[in-house]
Design an enzyme around this catalytic site. Structure first.
Site, PDB file in Angstrom:
ATOM      1  CD  GLN A 128      -5.252  -3.989  -3.910  1.00 23.92           C
ATOM      2  OE1 GLN A 128      -4.329  -4.181  -3.592  1.00 23.92           O
ATOM      3  NE2 GLN A 128      -5.955  -2.821  -3.573  1.00 23.92           N
TER       4      GLN A 128
ATOM      5  CG  PHE B 175      -1.257   0.154   2.001  1.00 24.07           C
ATOM      6  CD1 PHE B 175      -2.288   0.831   2.259  1.00 24.07           C
ATOM      7  CD2 PHE B 175      -1.040  -1.373   1.606  1.00 24.07           C
ATOM      8  CE1 PHE B 175      -3.452   0.138   1.381  1.00 24.07           C
ATOM      9  CE2 PHE B 175      -2.080  -1.786   1.234  1.00 24.07           C
ATOM     10  CZ  PHE B 175      -3.177  -1.318   1.148  1.00 24.07           C
TER      11      PHE B 175
ATOM     12  CE  LYS C  15     -11.212   5.452   5.092  1.00 18.51           C
ATOM     13  NZ  LYS C  15     -11.322   5.430   3.692  1.00 18.51           N
ATOM     14  CG  HIS C  16     -10.230   1.036   7.929  1.00 20.13           C
ATOM     15  ND1 HIS C  16     -11.411   1.316   7.606  1.00 20.13           N
ATOM     16  CD2 HIS C  16      -9.409   1.118   6.690  1.00 20.13           C
ATOM     17  CE1 HIS C  16     -11.452   1.844   6.303  1.00 20.13           C
ATOM     18  NE2 HIS C  16     -10.268   1.673   5.830  1.00 20.13           N
TER      19      HIS C  16
ATOM     20  CG  HIS D 142      -7.567  -2.453   0.392  1.00 18.61           C
ATOM     21  ND1 HIS D 142      -8.258  -1.986  -0.533  1.00 18.61           N
ATOM     22  CD2 HIS D 142      -7.150  -1.401   1.270  1.00 18.61           C
ATOM     23  CE1 HIS D 142      -8.139  -0.615  -0.220  1.00 18.61           C
ATOM     24  NE2 HIS D 142      -7.660  -0.273   0.655  1.00 18.61           N
TER      25      HIS D 142
ATOM     26  CG  HIS E 186      -4.630   4.936   4.681  1.00 20.05           C
ATOM     27  ND1 HIS E 186      -5.088   6.060   4.581  1.00 20.05           N
ATOM     28  CD2 HIS E 186      -5.382   4.082   4.181  1.00 20.05           C
ATOM     29  CE1 HIS E 186      -6.315   6.098   4.072  1.00 20.05           C
ATOM     30  NE2 HIS E 186      -6.638   4.589   3.804  1.00 20.05           N
ATOM     31  CD  GLU E 187      -6.074  -0.115   4.574  1.00 21.26           C
ATOM     32  OE1 GLU E 187      -7.108  -0.323   5.339  1.00 21.26           O
ATOM     33  OE2 GLU E 187      -6.429   0.876   3.909  1.00 21.26           O
TER      34      GLU E 187
HETATM   35  P1  AMP Z   1      -9.273   2.881   2.654  1.00 24.86           P
HETATM   36  O1  AMP Z   1      -8.975   4.221   2.748  1.00 24.86           O
HETATM   37  O2  AMP Z   1      -8.648   1.954   3.377  1.00 24.86           O
HETATM   38  O3  AMP Z   1     -10.602   2.590   2.359  1.00 24.86           O
HETATM   39  O4  AMP Z   1      -8.503   2.440   0.886  1.00 24.86           O
HETATM   40  C1  AMP Z   1      -8.714   3.138  -0.098  1.00 24.86           C
HETATM   41  C2  AMP Z   1      -7.190   3.626  -0.149  1.00 24.86           C
HETATM   42  O5  AMP Z   1      -6.085   2.806  -0.280  1.00 24.86           O
HETATM   43  C3  AMP Z   1      -6.991   4.435  -1.545  1.00 24.86           C
HETATM   44  O6  AMP Z   1      -6.042   5.492  -1.216  1.00 24.86           O
HETATM   45  C4  AMP Z   1      -6.231   3.335  -2.424  1.00 24.86           C
HETATM   46  O7  AMP Z   1      -5.454   4.143  -3.115  1.00 24.86           O
HETATM   47  C5  AMP Z   1      -5.449   2.782  -1.265  1.00 24.86           C
HETATM   48  N1  AMP Z   1      -5.015   1.845  -1.729  1.00 24.86           N
HETATM   49  C6  AMP Z   1      -5.564   0.584  -2.051  1.00 24.86           C
HETATM   50  N2  AMP Z   1      -4.721  -0.748  -2.364  1.00 24.86           N
HETATM   51  C7  AMP Z   1      -3.495  -0.296  -1.986  1.00 24.86           C
HETATM   52  C8  AMP Z   1      -2.287  -0.854  -2.062  1.00 24.86           C
HETATM   53  N3  AMP Z   1      -2.216  -2.132  -2.339  1.00 24.86           N
HETATM   54  N4  AMP Z   1      -1.324  -0.056  -1.797  1.00 24.86           N
HETATM   55  C9  AMP Z   1      -1.373   1.082  -1.392  1.00 24.86           C
HETATM   56  N5  AMP Z   1      -2.475   1.873  -1.410  1.00 24.86           N
HETATM   57  C10 AMP Z   1      -3.635   1.217  -1.679  1.00 24.86           C
END
Ligand code: AMP
Ligand code: AMP
EC number: 3.1.27.1
Length: 234
Positions: free
Chosen positions: A41, A118, A125-126, A68, A121-122
């Site tokens: 990104q 972050f 989710k993934h 990302h 979340h990654e």
């Molecule tokens: P994903 O859920 O992995 O498909 O990614 C999308 C989510 O990641 C969305 O909520 C975005 O707002 C968030 N996102 C994308 N880039 C970033 C970043 N650099 N830092 C924090 N959140 C991010």
């Protein structure tokens, strides 16, 4: 699968035995996805949208592409997500990587944070969807290694494509990355406050062990780029 079993049940036992390995290999055990998207990104394009951004508590990230995510995908274009609610993100497992994560995988979400939200979340989710192949440490480590191997900013600068607020053809961006890596990227755009289409994310495909680039079995659907797109400064 049931159909196939029924048809095969008329076969002699020795043939059935011979078929067993292929039956088991088609079960979702060893590897339950087909490939990864490795998504980088451009922070300038995350930040100059209407939603804006917040720098991490560790400071403004370098003017470089950030990670990302590393997203397991199916050849059909579908993807699994949030595969294992019991596999929680555990920052202690990646303590040795955190310095690199802060540099290469910066959070830009508001309010400012240290990145763990972050990365959590990654992972949830993934990452939990490729756990059969990569545990938590290997998952984050693999993404960092891919980032180190693929220096998008250097590749683009080498082709005269710079984050200077100028407009560049999507096809030139794509060609430069293909020329340098040997593989065809997908470019995702977003729009800034002045409605300019801009270079937001670059997708490259990676084999299921997350170690080498492959040609994408399918490109993502989603936001189209204009023919010429802005590469904003950061
Ligand atoms: P994903 O859920 O992995 O498909 O990614 C999308 C989510 O990641 C969305 O909520 C975005 O707002 C968030 N996102 C994308 N880039 C970033 C970043 N650099 N830092 C924090 N959140 C991010
Ligand atoms: P176009 O300007 O739409 O004719 O596209 C020129 C070249 O760039 C073609 O090879 C397209 O397939 C390719 N292309 C267009 N949009 C994208 C994109 N978002 N990511 C990667 N390649 C693209």
């Amino acid at each position: 699968m049931l159909m196939a079993m029924k048809i095969q049940s008329g076969l002699p036992p020795i043939v059935l035995l011979a078929l067993l390995p292929s039956f088991f290999s088609s079960l979702p055990s060893a590897q339950d996805f087909d490939f990864f998207y490795f998504v980088q990104q451009w922070p300038g394009s995350y930040c100059d949208t209407k939603k804006s951004c917040c720098y991490p508590t560790t400071g403004k990230p370098a003017a470089d592409f950030g990670i990302h995510g590393l997203w397991p995908n199916y050849n059909s274009g579908d993807y699994p997500s949030s595969c294992d609610p019991d596999s929680l993100y555990d920052s202690y497992q990646i303590e040795d990587l955190v310095g690199s994560m802060q540099e290469e995988w910066p959070t830009l979400a508001c309010p400012s944070s240290d990145g763990n939200k972050f990365w959590e979340h990654e992972w949830e989710k993934h990452g939990t969807c490729s756990e059969s192949v990569l545990d938590q440490h290997s998952y984050f480590h693999s993404a960092l290694q891919l980032k180190n191997k693929i220096n998008l900013l250097q590749i683009l600068k080498g082709a005269g494509i710079e984050p200077d607020g100028g407009f560049y053809k999507v096809s030139s961006i794509k060609d430069a990355i293909k020329e340098a890596t040997g593989f065809t990227p997908w470019i995702e755009c977003n729009v800034d406050e002045a409605r300019n289409s801009q270079l937001y994310q670059v997708y490259l495909c990676v084999d299921p062990s997350a170690s080498r680039l492959i040609e994408c079995p399918i490109f993502p659907k989603g936001a189209k780029c204009h023919r010429e797109i802005e590469f904003p400064a950061f």
